[in-house]
Design an enzyme around this catalytic site. Structure first.
Site: not given
Length: 567
Positions: A163, A210-213, A189, A114
């Site tokens: 992100l 951080v939330a599903g990235s 992201s 990334k």
């Protein structure tokens, strides 16, 4: 005004320069990258990761030959999806012969990164133009471990500026597309990674979540990922849009083209003892006995969360989950539906905690006129509404429209004081304790299955509406649980069509935003995955059960068909 104009002109110039650099790097690559794939290179692309490593150890296969095979496919993937940011091929060839430990457990394996990961000699733009032209003098921890393990970092990949999106678009690098359908997002992201892996341009990718990235991209594009718990993977030597945000910690985690690759890589990486490189990593060895136990356990207890009661899964996602549940039941496992403690409460807490600064940190990176992700822009818009107007809107949504779900999310959607933040953190810990007790004493399950998202991939710009429908992944960031994604099927225009009785008017605001873009005919062929969840620091168990899921699908449902690698 003049300062803003000058900054905008500098922004446009920096974006143009980075894109020109990328194009020039591609145009001047050594000639071997320009030839079609040879039969030998096709063999390399198809070999299991263990065999490739052994061939490098025995000097049967050169790491440069492996790199060039994947480099060729990467260029095709980038041409189709715009998934690549920095091209590292020439440098990677040098590292493969001079720096990389070719006796390591990942000897010769190309690894894509990334864009937010630190590599010596290259920027970490994170898609913001103010970060370009600032190459780092040395490798970050992640890259040091990879090289010591024998892996060869060879390319960096696209992402959204903030992100905080399931899309991957920014002004510096442009819009990344889904390899199955260019009208749709590959996820975010870590979307550049998922597009590249699904296309076959890489075997292993490193992203952050951080939330599903790393999970939404695997679901959207059709590859594999696991969200590791905090402390299992290094985090030093990265860049981010929200430095200092630890309420819902971002974790770096692996993605892969196959489950075999994902398991082998994760095991090998942790066996490198990353805690010796990074103070944030727990000194927790890879536990072979747990992996073996769950590979061999005759009867697993598997809970199935059919819905989070915020945004019910679309027909395609519900079908994929049902196929997995039925395949596992046919194998003799105990499969049963579960109702966890309110996932909606978790979504409220996680969203308030993640943006407790009001979005000010990630917004500070933007220059005048720089494009923002449409979903992130919506979050900031609501944050900055005067509280009186927001409260009136809340009353309208709750009492006139009768939508308590959306109303409950927007009511307190404003920056938090330290006092308010501490209260939220206390509620987070209470929720985690409640969930732990529920799992241990009521569900008593080995793992839980859930949809990864309410829908398959969103179309470009779709996060404007769907930004809040991330609860199926975000829940496990709040809990810090280990969670993996397996691609299961593809959207079927007939099987997955909305029923004629479906009523948009009855949807709450979150579900409406998700379903606004659901169209089984337009989405036909897009991947659909399932999420396999263990508890904190249970990566070995989750990966072992993911293998059991694949075996069950092989026998009873059919394994997901990966995209073919193209010439």
């Amino acid at each position: 005004m003049n300062m803003g104009l000058l900054e905008y002109r500098q922004h446009k110039a920096d974006c143009a320069r980075k894109q020109s650099e990328r194009a020039s790097k591609i145009a001047t690559l050594p000639t071997p990258y320009l030839y079609p794939l040879s039969p030998e290179e096709r063999t390399i692309l198809g070999r299991p990761i263990q065999e490739l490593v052994q061939d490098v150890h025995k000097q049967i296969t050169s790491p440069v030959d492996i790199l060039r095979a994947y480099g060729k496919v990467t260029l095709k993937a980038h041409e189709k999806t715009n998934c690549v940011t920095e091209i590292l091929f020439p440098e990677a060839e040098e590292w493969a012969t001079e720096e990389v430990n070719l006796k390591g457990p990942l000897a010769g394996i190309p690894v894509s990164l990334k864009d937010s990961i630190q590599v010596k000699g290259f920027d970490i733009s994170v898609g913001y133009s103010r970060n370009v032209g600032k190459p780092y003098a040395e490798d970050g921890v992640m890259v040091k471990i990879l090289k010591d393990a024998g892996a060869v970092p060879f390319v960096k990949t696209n992402l959204p500026t903030t992100l905080l999106s399931f899309e991957s678009t920014n002004d510096v690098w442009g819009q990344c597309s889904n390899p199955h359908n260019n009208k749709y997002s590959p996820g975010g992201s870590t979307g550049g990674e998922s597009a590249l892996l699904a296309f076959g341009g890489s075997r292993i990718g490193i992203g952050s979540d951080v939330a599903g990235s790393v999970r939404a991209p695997a679901h959207f594009s059709g590859c594999y990922s696991i969200r590791c718990s905090t402390g299992r993977w290094p985090k030093v030597g990265m860049n981010t849009s929200m430095a200092g945000q630890e309420a819902i910690p971002s974790v770096f985690s692996p993605m892969a083209r196959t489950l075999n690759d994902l398991t082998y890589f994760t095991r090998s990486f942790i066996q490198m003892k990353p805690w010796k490189y990074d103070y944030t990593v727990h000194p927790l060895e890879w536990r072979d006995e747990i992996e073996t136990e769950y590979r061999e356990k005759k009867k697993l207890r598997i809970g199935v969360m059919r819905t989070d009661h915020v945004a019910d899964p679309s027909p395609a996602c519900a079908r994929a989950l049902d196929e997995v549940a039925k395949a596992l039941a046919a194998e003799g496992h105990e499969v049963f539906d579960v109702e966890p403690p309110s996932p909606y409460e978790a979504l409220q807490l996680a969203s308030q905690l993640l943006l407790s600064d009001g979005g000010n940190t990630f917004m500070a990176h933007f220059r005048s006129g720089e494009w923002n992700d449409l979903g992130a822009a919506q979050l900031v818009y609501y944050m900055r509404l005067p509280r009186f107007i927001k409260y009136m809107h809340y009353l309208y949504v709750k009492y006139v429209k009768g939508d308590s779900i959306w109303a409950g999310l927007i009511r307190d959607w404003h920056p938090k004081t330290a006092h308010e933040y501490w209260q939220l953190a206390g509620k987070r810990e209470a929720y985690k304790a409640k969930f732990y007790t529920w799992w241990s004493e009521e569900a008593k399950m080995d793992v839980m299955l859930t949809p990864p998202n309410a829908t398959p991939a969103v179309p470009h710009g779709g996060m404007h509406d769907a930004v809040s429908s991330c609860g199926y992944t975000f829940l496990f960031n709040l809990l810090d649980y280990s969670a993996g994604i397996i691609p299961v099927t593809h959207v079927d225009p007939i099987k997955d069509a909305l029923p004629s009785t479906f009523d948009f008017k009855k949807l709450n605001g979150v579900a409406h935003g998700a379903y606004k873009h659901y169209d089984a005919e337009k989405m036909a062929g897009l991947p659909v995955g399932v999420q396999v969840v263990g508890r904190r620091l249970e990566e070995e168990k989750v990966l072992a059960v993911m293998e059991r899921v694949e075996d069950a699908l092989d026998k009873h449902g059919g394994r997901y068909q990966l995209l073919e690698v193209l010439d």
